[in-house]
Design a protein around this motif. Structure first.
Motif, PDB file in Angstrom:
ATOM      1  N   SER A 373      40.713  32.539  36.953  1.00  0.00           N
ATOM      2  CA  SER A 373      42.100  33.015  36.966  1.00  0.00           C
ATOM      3  C   SER A 373      42.610  33.265  35.562  1.00  0.00           C
ATOM      4  O   SER A 373      43.376  34.209  35.316  1.00  0.00           O
ATOM      5  CB  SER A 373      42.988  32.005  37.683  1.00  0.00           C
ATOM      6  N   LEU A 374      42.190  32.402  34.618  1.00  0.00           N
ATOM      7  CA  LEU A 374      42.603  32.600  33.227  1.00  0.00           C
ATOM      8  C   LEU A 374      42.070  33.916  32.688  1.00  0.00           C
ATOM      9  O   LEU A 374      42.775  34.655  31.981  1.00  0.00           O
ATOM     10  CB  LEU A 374      42.113  31.435  32.363  1.00  0.00           C
ATOM     11  N   GLU A 375      40.818  34.202  33.002  1.00  0.00           N
ATOM     12  CA  GLU A 375      40.223  35.438  32.510  1.00  0.00           C
ATOM     13  C   GLU A 375      40.891  36.659  33.159  1.00  0.00           C
ATOM     14  O   GLU A 375      41.025  37.713  32.532  1.00  0.00           O
ATOM     15  CB  GLU A 375      38.721  35.447  32.796  1.00  0.00           C
ATOM     16  N   ALA A 376      41.317  36.505  34.370  1.00  0.00           N
ATOM     17  CA  ALA A 376      41.896  37.643  35.092  1.00  0.00           C
ATOM     18  C   ALA A 376      43.255  38.044  34.533  1.00  0.00           C
ATOM     19  O   ALA A 376      43.556  39.245  34.406  1.00  0.00           O
ATOM     20  CB  ALA A 376      42.014  37.310  36.580  1.00  0.00           C
ATOM     21  N   LEU A 593      53.138  28.713  18.137  1.00  0.00           N
ATOM     22  CA  LEU A 593      53.215  28.513  19.581  1.00  0.00           C
ATOM     23  C   LEU A 593      51.918  28.954  20.254  1.00  0.00           C
ATOM     24  O   LEU A 593      51.451  28.300  21.209  1.00  0.00           O
ATOM     25  CB  LEU A 593      54.400  29.306  20.141  1.00  0.00           C
ATOM     26  N   LEU A 594      51.344  30.065  19.757  1.00  0.00           N
ATOM     27  CA  LEU A 594      50.056  30.520  20.291  1.00  0.00           C
ATOM     28  C   LEU A 594      48.991  29.441  20.125  1.00  0.00           C
ATOM     29  O   LEU A 594      48.175  29.192  21.034  1.00  0.00           O
ATOM     30  CB  LEU A 594      49.628  31.813  19.603  1.00  0.00           C
ATOM     31  N   HIS A 595      48.998  28.778  18.989  1.00  0.00           N
ATOM     32  CA  HIS A 595      48.038  27.709  18.748  1.00  0.00           C
ATOM     33  C   HIS A 595      48.259  26.546  19.718  1.00  0.00           C
ATOM     34  O   HIS A 595      47.289  25.919  20.187  1.00  0.00           O
ATOM     35  CB  HIS A 595      48.142  27.235  17.296  1.00  0.00           C
ATOM     36  N   THR A 596      49.511  26.240  20.039  1.00  0.00           N
ATOM     37  CA  THR A 596      49.802  25.172  20.994  1.00  0.00           C
ATOM     38  C   THR A 596      49.309  25.523  22.385  1.00  0.00           C
ATOM     39  O   THR A 596      48.773  24.674  23.110  1.00  0.00           O
ATOM     40  CB  THR A 596      51.319  24.901  21.036  1.00  0.00           C
ATOM     41  N   LEU A 597      49.444  26.803  22.762  1.00  0.00           N
ATOM     42  CA  LEU A 597      49.078  27.238  24.106  1.00  0.00           C
ATOM     43  C   LEU A 597      47.639  27.727  24.204  1.00  0.00           C
ATOM     44  O   LEU A 597      47.229  28.247  25.258  1.00  0.00           O
ATOM     45  CB  LEU A 597      50.024  28.355  24.557  1.00  0.00           C
ATOM     46  N   MET A 598      46.865  27.563  23.155  1.00  0.00           N
ATOM     47  CA  MET A 598      45.487  28.044  23.157  1.00  0.00           C
ATOM     48  C   MET A 598      44.657  27.495  24.319  1.00  0.00           C
ATOM     49  O   MET A 598      43.829  28.221  24.892  1.00  0.00           O
ATOM     50  CB  MET A 598      44.823  27.701  21.824  1.00  0.00           C
ATOM     51  N   PRO A 599      44.827  26.221  24.750  1.00  0.00           N
ATOM     52  CA  PRO A 599      44.038  25.732  25.894  1.00  0.00           C
ATOM     53  C   PRO A 599      44.299  26.489  27.187  1.00  0.00           C
ATOM     54  O   PRO A 599      43.455  26.446  28.095  1.00  0.00           O
ATOM     55  CB  PRO A 599      44.465  24.260  26.022  1.00  0.00           C
ATOM     56  N   ALA A 600      45.451  27.166  27.290  1.00  0.00           N
ATOM     57  CA  ALA A 600      45.780  27.898  28.521  1.00  0.00           C
ATOM     58  C   ALA A 600      45.522  29.390  28.401  1.00  0.00           C
ATOM     59  O   ALA A 600      45.892  30.149  29.302  1.00  0.00           O
ATOM     60  CB  ALA A 600      47.247  27.649  28.886  1.00  0.00           C
ATOM     61  N   MET A 601      44.893  29.827  27.308  1.00  0.00           N
ATOM     62  CA  MET A 601      44.604  31.247  27.106  1.00  0.00           C
ATOM     63  C   MET A 601      43.188  31.554  27.586  1.00  0.00           C
ATOM     64  O   MET A 601      42.371  30.663  27.835  1.00  0.00           O
ATOM     65  CB  MET A 601      44.770  31.613  25.634  1.00  0.00           C
ATOM     66  N   ASP A 602      42.876  32.850  27.671  1.00  0.00           N
ATOM     67  CA  ASP A 602      41.548  33.236  28.127  1.00  0.00           C
ATOM     68  C   ASP A 602      40.509  32.987  27.045  1.00  0.00           C
ATOM     69  O   ASP A 602      40.827  32.596  25.917  1.00  0.00           O
ATOM     70  CB  ASP A 602      41.551  34.702  28.571  1.00  0.00           C
ATOM     71  N   SER A 603      39.242  33.198  27.378  1.00  0.00           N
ATOM     72  CA  SER A 603      38.129  32.795  26.521  1.00  0.00           C
ATOM     73  C   SER A 603      38.067  33.573  25.206  1.00  0.00           C
ATOM     74  O   SER A 603      37.431  33.110  24.249  1.00  0.00           O
ATOM     75  CB  SER A 603      36.803  32.958  27.271  1.00  0.00           C
ATOM     76  N   ARG A 604      38.710  34.736  25.111  1.00  0.00           N
ATOM     77  CA  ARG A 604      38.676  35.491  23.846  1.00  0.00           C
ATOM     78  C   ARG A 604      39.316  34.682  22.722  1.00  0.00           C
ATOM     79  O   ARG A 604      38.806  34.660  21.592  1.00  0.00           O
ATOM     80  CB  ARG A 604      39.405  36.824  23.999  1.00  0.00           C
ATOM     81  N   PHE A 605      40.395  34.000  23.031  1.00  0.00           N
ATOM     82  CA  PHE A 605      41.090  33.226  22.000  1.00  0.00           C
ATOM     83  C   PHE A 605      40.274  31.986  21.599  1.00  0.00           C
ATOM     84  O   PHE A 605      40.161  31.673  20.414  1.00  0.00           O
ATOM     85  CB  PHE A 605      42.475  32.807  22.523  1.00  0.00           C
TER      86      PHE A 605
END
Length: 932
Positions: A373-376, A593-605
């Motif tokens: 779902s994250l990748e999608a 904020l992007l760094h904080t939310l990195m665990p919830a981002m897709d695999s590219r990050f």
């Protein structure tokens, strides 16, 4: 020769029926020994023991073995006994002094001179010679014991072996063979009457009748003895390799599911009782050497829990010495990993729960595992969040939101602190006086750009060699977020410029500690006057909502120079005319904020972040997804996990172990040698003022209350990004509760006890399988978790013990000496001198094992019933369980110079402790072994 046949002995042999007259034999041997010897004759059916005692020191001097002669029923000693063996070196007397030579025997043709000398000798030594009568059964048993300790040495010559004999009996050495006397001399010495001669012939005929049955009986006896010896050897071999002692057949097996799993685990582990000493050369059979090369896993603390810079400094110093080890498929896991696996099993069960809070916790965990779902969805959820914050200049759409407003939203809703960090904790100056008040603590941030400290200039700065990979990673992030290529370099450049300026004002913790910059107390009003660019009261109220704060409230600062410089930098960037449209400060906050939310981002990050870390030279092992998701779940749903863990906890059994181990610990330290009574009394008072108890969370753990607490939380089973945003909000609420609470809540992931104002607290996370289970045998529980509890208690009180105790060094050196003696043949252990820390750790773990065993015995005294696993004796099961946890990869092993399972042979050296002796026997290497 003095001991020769004569008419007297033959006459006695011919006329006697009944017990053998030992005084006749003694009288023949009186002149064969020195004056200080006393002869003690022991009569046996097949063997006789002639023991020479020295009257001066009353110690046994020598043993003569006498073998019954079956071919001649009445030789020179009568009743069929002949001299078999004599060791002149043991007697310490020349052969000439023991036996008269043939020439001396022939000095007088009629033998009168010799007999007169014999008679005078008998008169002079009448009081010195003691002749014991025929012994009863108890005496015979003692005689047998004395015979078994003596081996017949191969003193006979080949010639004597090959010499034909009617019954093939053993012959004495040539120097001990009897010298036959001429027939006329024998007749003169022992003349027989005709009636006596007839009686002698009759006796010989009667004895000859029993020769064949006696031989048959002897052969059968030897056969059965051989069978018994073979059976005993097989039994001992079976006991040694299976661990089944005499009591193993009497143990009650544990048949629970947990015990079946434990039995399978034992069957796959190495039994230290069957391993040679070479096994202990490498730590845990070479496994610990591999773990040491990978480093040891440590807890880095949970965000939101109280942390002070001193604790983080100590933790950072330890982390510099230790790398993260890979979880992988290692057979030896840390206690922390065991707890995580146990919680994983709870969350992944298919059992439905009536509690909505429990179901939301499981849904959050499973949504984290759903990487598809994250990748999608890609970066779309984060872009929508940016628009919610007013957009940003990178996309060309920015509403020019207020700086302090945006900063407050990030701190309250998303747990993001771009320009400074916030902690909650006590003031150490008040903690010394048992203060319970907690304060907001403000520290410098964890900047995204790598920085280094210049010790000569006493300043920090960005690492120039890392700027290129840092620039590339930032450009990749902007590309993933849809930024036009023409805008990327501009915004990345300003981001790096602002980060570099902030880095100059930062300084390492050790430097600030030396300068006294930690725990500087001031009011929020004073802070506002020194760093006016930040709306401190508004931001702090947002971060700790719904708590009410005032300008008169005190805060603790850990780098006031940085805070002041940071305020100046922000003020400069806010008023730069050329940067008015670039929104550098806003972009800086969004990228954080992007760094904080990195665990919830897709695999590219995550892949970009990993490649950047590799470019910096960092080698990071990949954390399994389930472990990452479990740690994230704990951040927001810790109270629910506490409830789930408490449901499976066996409080009665765990409290019994804690209590027994604690009092065994007190008994152990009472027996130690202290420098003075005053220091010992102070220590005892401290111990008794810290009563142990099982730690239970003070938070609401009732299911109904938990449902009410999480009623406003909406969790989707597939939308992890949205779930993660709610997690950050929950984490911040937990942060606020920590500031208001007077007592610290239980850390669900804690696996070690700690001293608190209300006692010695043990977390429930210590008492989980495979370390503990309520259906396990008590021997298994005490050998595993009992040892860990004892070791942790020793470590908590080690500073006070080591500063006043005189026993540590001696015990540590004793165990180390045993280890060197046992492993010297392997050639891989050098006889090095242990450091003080190593001596303390050896003593500590050895003492902890003794305390755990004593606690187990105390438990048996309260309730003797206990079960077993794999048919093992209780004591052996205790040590087997200990050997499985002695390879536990916690930090204590750093100072342990040897494999902790080697303590098993050391303890088994104590007589009667172990049902079977380990193959690596301490006594086999050191004859005068003593328990350490």
């Amino acid at each position: 020769m003095c001991c020769t046949d004569n008419d007297d002995s033959k006459r006695a042999c011919a006329t006697r029926r009944g017990p053998f007259q030992e005084d006749k034999l003694t009288s023949h041997l009186r002149q064969c020994v020195s004056r200080s010897d006393v002869l003690v004759f022991t009569h046996q059916s097949q063997l006789s023991v002639l023991t020479l005692f020295n009257t001066a020191d009353r110690k046994e001097k020598h043993v003569l073995l006498l073998s019954k002669t079956k071919s001649n029923p009445c030789p020179w000693r009568a009743e069929g006994y002949s001299l078999l063996y004599l060791d002149f070196e043991e007697v310490k007397t020349e052969p000439a002094d023991l036996f008269l030579s043939e020439s001396r025997m022939r000095k007088g043709s009629d033998g009168k001179e010799i007999r007169s000398r014999d008679d005078s000798t008998l008169t002079q030594r009448e009081q010195e010679v003691r002749v014991k009568p025929k012994r009863h059964d108890s005496d015979r048993n003692r005689a047998r014991m004395s015979q078994t300790s003596i081996e017949l040495q191969p003193q006979q010559s080949d010639r004597s072996k090959s010499r034909p004999e009617p019954e093939s009996r053993l012959q004495p050495p040539p120097q001990l063979q009897l010298i036959e006397q001429p027939q006329h001399l024998l007749q003169q010495q022992n003349p027989l009457q005709p009636g006596q001669q007839q009686l002698l012939n009759t006796e010989r005929q009667e004895k000859l009748v029993w020769v064949t049955p006696q031989r048959l009986f002897g052969l059968l006896l030897v056969f059965f003895i051989g069978i018994a010896i073979l059976g005993l050897a097989y039994y001992l071999h079976h006991v040694l390799h299976t661990g089944s002692g005499n009591n193993a057949a009497n143990v009650t097996p544990c048949v629970s599911t947990a015990c079946q799993w434990a039995a399978a685990r034992l069957s796959m582990s190495t039994d230290p009782f069957t391993e040679p000493c070479d096994y202990f050369v490498s730590m845990c059979g070479s496994k610990r050497l591999q773990l040491k090369s990978k480093g040891r896993q440590r807890s880095h603390g949970i965000p939101g829990h109280s942390q002070n810079p001193i604790e983080r400094l100590a933790e950072t110093d330890k982390q510099n010495k230790t790398e993260h080890r890979r979880l992988g498929e290692d057979t030896t896991l840390s206690r922390k990993t065991l707890l995580l696996q146990y919680l994983r099993g709870i969350l992944e069960t298919n059992q439905s729960s009536s509690s909505s809070a429990v179901q939301k916790t499981k849904d959050f965990y499973h949504s984290c595992l759903d990487t598809r779902s994250l990748e999608a969805v890609g970066a779309e959820p984060f872009l929508r969040l940016i628009q919610k914050l007013g957009g940003w200049a990178v996309s060309g759409q920015w509403n020019r939101t207020d700086f302090n407003y945006t900063l407050g939203v990030l701190m309250r809703e998303y747990g993001t602190f771009p320009f400074f960090n916030l902690y909650v904790g006590k003031d150490p100056n008040e903690a010394a006086s048992n203060g319970t008040k907690r304060y907001i603590q403000i520290d410098q941030p964890d900047l995204l750009i790598p920085i280094e400290w210049n010790s000569k200039k006493q300043t920090s700065g960005a690492k120039t060699e890392t700027l290129r990979p840092f620039l590339a990673s930032c450009q990749s992030y902007l590309a993933f977020l849809g930024s036009p290529p023409s805008m990327r370099m501009l915004h990345v450049g300003t981001f790096i410029s602002l980060s570099s300026e902030l880095a100059v004002a930062a300084s390492p913790l050790q430097y600030r500690l030396s300068k006294g910059q930690l725990y500087q107390r001031m009011t929020i009003r004073d802070l506002q006057s020194q760093a006016p660019a930040i709306d401190w009261l508004g931001c702090l109220q947002a971060a700790f909502h719904p708590l009410s704060l005032t300008e008169d409230d005190h805060v603790l600062l850990h780098n006031l120079p940085y805070i002041i410089q940071m305020s100046r930098i922000i003020n400069e960037w806010l008023h730069k005319p050329e940067m008015s449209n670039s929104g550098t400060l806003h972009t800086f906050m969004v990228l954080n904020l992007l760094h904080t939310l990195m665990p919830a981002m897709d695999s590219r990050f995550s892949e970009t972040a990993k490649n950047y870390s590799l470019a910096l030279g960092n080698i990071e092992e990949e954390v399994p997804r389930w472990k990452h998701c479990l740690l994230e779940t704990e951040r927001g749903f810790d109270s629910v996990l506490t409830h789930l863990l408490s449901e499976t906890a066996a409080r009665r059994e765990t409290e019994e172990i804690i209590e027994n181990v604690f009092f065994a610990f007190i008994s152990k330290i009472t027996d130690l040698r202290w420098k003075d009574q005053k220091s010992f009394q102070r220590f005892i008072d401290k111990v008794y003022s810290s009563p142990p108890r099982l730690l239970s969370s003070k938070e609401i753990s009732n299911e109904d209350d938990l449902d009410l607490l999480f009623s406003e939380v909406t969790v989707s089973s597939s939308g992890f990004f949205t779930n993660y945003l709610q997690l950050l909000s929950l984490w911040q609420k937990r942060h606020s509760k920590l500031l208001a609470a007077e007592t610290e809540d239980a850390d669900i992931l804690s696996v070690a006890p700690f001293l608190a104002s209300n006692g010695l607290l043990f977390p429930m996370g210590m008492f989980i399988p495979p370390l503990f289970h309520p259906t396990y045998p008590k021997a298994m529980n005490y050998g595993a978790v009992g040892f860990l509890v004892a070791k942790d208690i020793f470590h908590l009180f080690l500073p006070e013990i080591s500063s006043h105790n005189l026993t540590m060094r001696a015990v540590g050196e004793c165990v180390w000496t045993h280890y060197l003696n046992a492993t010297e043949k392997a050639g891989q252990v050098r006889a090095t001198i242990l450091s003080t820390a190593q001596q303390e750790e050896v003593w500590l773990q050895y003492s902890a094992l003794q305390v755990a065993l004593q606690a187990y015995h105390q438990s048996l005294s309260q309730n003797p019933a206990d079960t077993s696993v794999s048919g093992l004796h209780h004591t052996q099961l205790f040590f087997r369980s200990f050997s499985l946890v002695s390879c536990d990869t916690d930090p204590d092993g750093e100072s342990m110079p040897l494999d902790a399972s080697f303590l098993i042979p050391v303890m088994c050296a104590e007589s009667g402790l172990c049902p079977t002796s380990p193959q690596c026997s301490i006594k086999a290497h050191q004859d005068k072994s003593q328990a350490c």
